[in-house]
Design an enzyme around this catalytic site. Structure first.
Site, PDB file in Angstrom:
ATOM      1  CD  GLU A 124      -2.992  -0.799  -0.070  1.00 34.31           C
ATOM      2  OE1 GLU A 124      -2.973   0.298  -0.661  1.00 34.31           O
ATOM      3  OE2 GLU A 124      -3.729  -1.726  -0.421  1.00 34.31           O
ATOM      4  CG  LEU A 150       9.186   2.455  -6.314  1.00 34.40           C
ATOM      5  CD1 LEU A 150       8.555   1.961  -5.011  1.00 34.40           C
ATOM      6  CD2 LEU A 150       8.102   2.589  -7.375  1.00 34.40           C
ATOM      7  CE1 TYR A 192      -6.848   3.006  -0.529  1.00 39.66           C
ATOM      8  CE2 TYR A 192      -4.465   3.119  -0.204  1.00 39.66           C
ATOM      9  CZ  TYR A 192      -5.584   2.461  -0.685  1.00 39.66           C
ATOM     10  OH  TYR A 192      -5.435   1.261  -1.310  1.00 39.66           O
ATOM     11  CG  ASP A 210      -7.999   4.198  -4.436  1.00 36.12           C
ATOM     12  OD1 ASP A 210      -9.237   4.088  -4.476  1.00 36.12           O
ATOM     13  OD2 ASP A 210      -7.251   3.606  -5.215  1.00 36.12           O
ATOM     14  CB  CYS A 263     -14.840   2.492 -13.341  1.00 37.70           C
ATOM     15  SG  CYS A 263     -15.780   4.020 -13.177  1.00 37.70           S
ATOM     16  CB  CYS A 296     -20.122   1.641 -19.324  1.00 35.32           C
ATOM     17  SG  CYS A 296     -19.373   3.199 -18.789  1.00 35.32           S
ATOM     18  CB  CYS A 298     -23.369   3.844 -13.374  1.00 30.58           C
ATOM     19  SG  CYS A 298     -22.142   5.161 -13.535  1.00 30.58           S
ATOM     20  CB  THR A 339       4.825  16.492  -8.628  1.00 28.65           C
ATOM     21  OG1 THR A 339       5.215  15.144  -8.457  1.00 28.65           O
ATOM     22  CG2 THR A 339       3.317  16.586  -8.555  1.00 28.65           C
TER      23      THR A 339
END
Length: 372
Positions: free
Chosen positions: A46, A89, A129, A147, A199, A206, A215, A305
């Site tokens: 995680e 990473l 999360y 998430d 999704c 779909c 939905c 970023t």
DNA sequence: TAGTCGTGGTA
DNA sequence: TTACCAAGACT
């Protein structure tokens, strides 16, 4: 009489779980169906998966598990070994927090990863999360792990018009209301698998979705427009110079960045400051030592970023026995691959030295340092 | 609250 | 090429 809108069926968690039982992805950190996964492996995966794709994580996860098979082994490892194993990473504070968390688990919890969302939340590197995900997946606690996948799925199912991140509390509440008491961990993984394979952000499949009928966004044909989100502008270009020094004994000058902040704790060849109006022709003034500096043609570009970076590379050869400046060190060129070098700095070294020795050749021809 | 923190893949 | 995105946390 019910109107079409109010008669819309509610999403049934069991429909999703039934889909999951047939289509779940087989991932290294997942236990066999019906078996509760090992908390250490779930936690490790995680942390690695935060803002990182499954494909990128897999080899790192396997390498970590081999080098640090237990939380005790990880806690006892030197930080350099952890940072080196993480190099490449990204988001390196995760590695520092991972190590700190392992130590906390050993020191304060007897080597057992705590099993409740509330206890997990107190540990370094574990936020809302991850606490919910570990509690649900490894301990079967009825926790809602929300998430990016879950936000996308829920925002479409319920057609949440409020943009992210303001919609987070609402989406969390909607998710909590769906978590089934019997299989909370499978539910969490099922929503994420749905988000990753059906999704998807663009062109969701779909027709294959177990929740197609309930939905709301799909009913309106607006599925691709959710989740709503406010866009942020990209940062300003920063420029600087990097200095690659090759000593006659075939060693390279490196230093370690300060533990906090950008690329914290990672290795690099010395560089100037990075500034929007940096003038490359002044680079020699910022050099870490006296030498016959050679400004290499081209630049190394890298995008973080929140800002793009463009580095001019200066190269110099110095005599055997030349001492390293304070807080710097000489590293054999042949063992550069053992250093905790982030991607941007690998590009610099490749630009100056060519492909790094010992570096596993990336999938053939896939990637070449972006040297213009 | 909004900015900081990597990297690689995709369209 | 640019823009966006991927199992977020921390300050």
């Amino acid at each position: 009489m019910l109107t079409p809108a109010s008669s819309a069926t509610k999403p049934d968690p069991q429909d999703l779980l039934a889909w999951y039982d047939h289509h779940r992805r087989d991932l290294p950190w997942r236990a066999r169906p019906g078996v509760t996964a090992d908390p250490y492996r779930v936690w490790l995966s995680e942390i690695m998966l935060q803002q990182t794709t499954v494909a990128a994580v897999k080899p790192y996860y396997l390498k970590f598990l081999e080098r640090f098979p237990t939380v005790e082994a990880l806690a006892e490892a030197p930080s350099e070994a952890v940072m080196q194993a993480w190099a490449g990473l990204g988001y390196y504070s995760r590695a520092r927090n991972l190590h700190a968390c392992a130590k906390a688990v050993v020191d304060k919890h007897g080597g057992r990863i705590p099993g409740t969302e509330a206890e997990l939340l107190k540990l370094p590197g574990i936020g809302a999360y991850t606490a919910a995900a570990v509690a649900a997946i490894a301990f079967n606690e009825k926790a809602a792990a929300v998430d990016g996948n879950v936000e996308r799925v829920m925002s479409r199912i319920f057609m949440v018009e409020e943009p992210l991140p303001k919609a987070k509390p609402l989406i969390r509440a909607l998710t909590e209301a769906l978590v089934p008491a019997d299989r909370p961990g499978d539910f969490a993984q099922a929503v994420m698998d749905l988000g990753a394979t059906i999704c998807t952000p663009k062109r969701p499949a779909c027709a294959l979705c177990p929740w197609m009928v309930p939905c709301r966004a799909r009913a309106e044909g607006l599925q691709e427009t959710f989740p709503r989100k406010q866009k942020k502008e990209s940062g300003q270009l920063r420029k600087g110079a990097a200095f690659v020094v090759l000593r006659a004994d075939d060693t390279i000058l490196l230093r370690t960045r300060p533990p906090q902040g950008l690329l914290g704790g990672m290795a690099e060849p010395p560089t100037s400051a990075w500034e929007p109006d940096y003038e490359p022709s002044r680079a020699v003034l910022d050099a870490p030592m006296e030498a016959r500096w050679q400004r290499l043609p081209g630049t190394v570009k890298h995008v973080f970023t929140h800002f793009p970076l463009e580095l001019t590379v200066l190269f110099a050869k110095v005599a055997k026995g030349t001492p390293a400046p304070e807080d710097m060190r000489w590293t054999p060129r042949m063992t550069l691959h053992e250093e905790a070098l982030p991607g941007a700095m690998k590009k610099v070294l490749v630009h100056a030295l060519g492909e790094l020795p010992g570096a596993k050749a990336k999938t053939s021809g896939q990637k070449q340092a972006k040297s213009v």
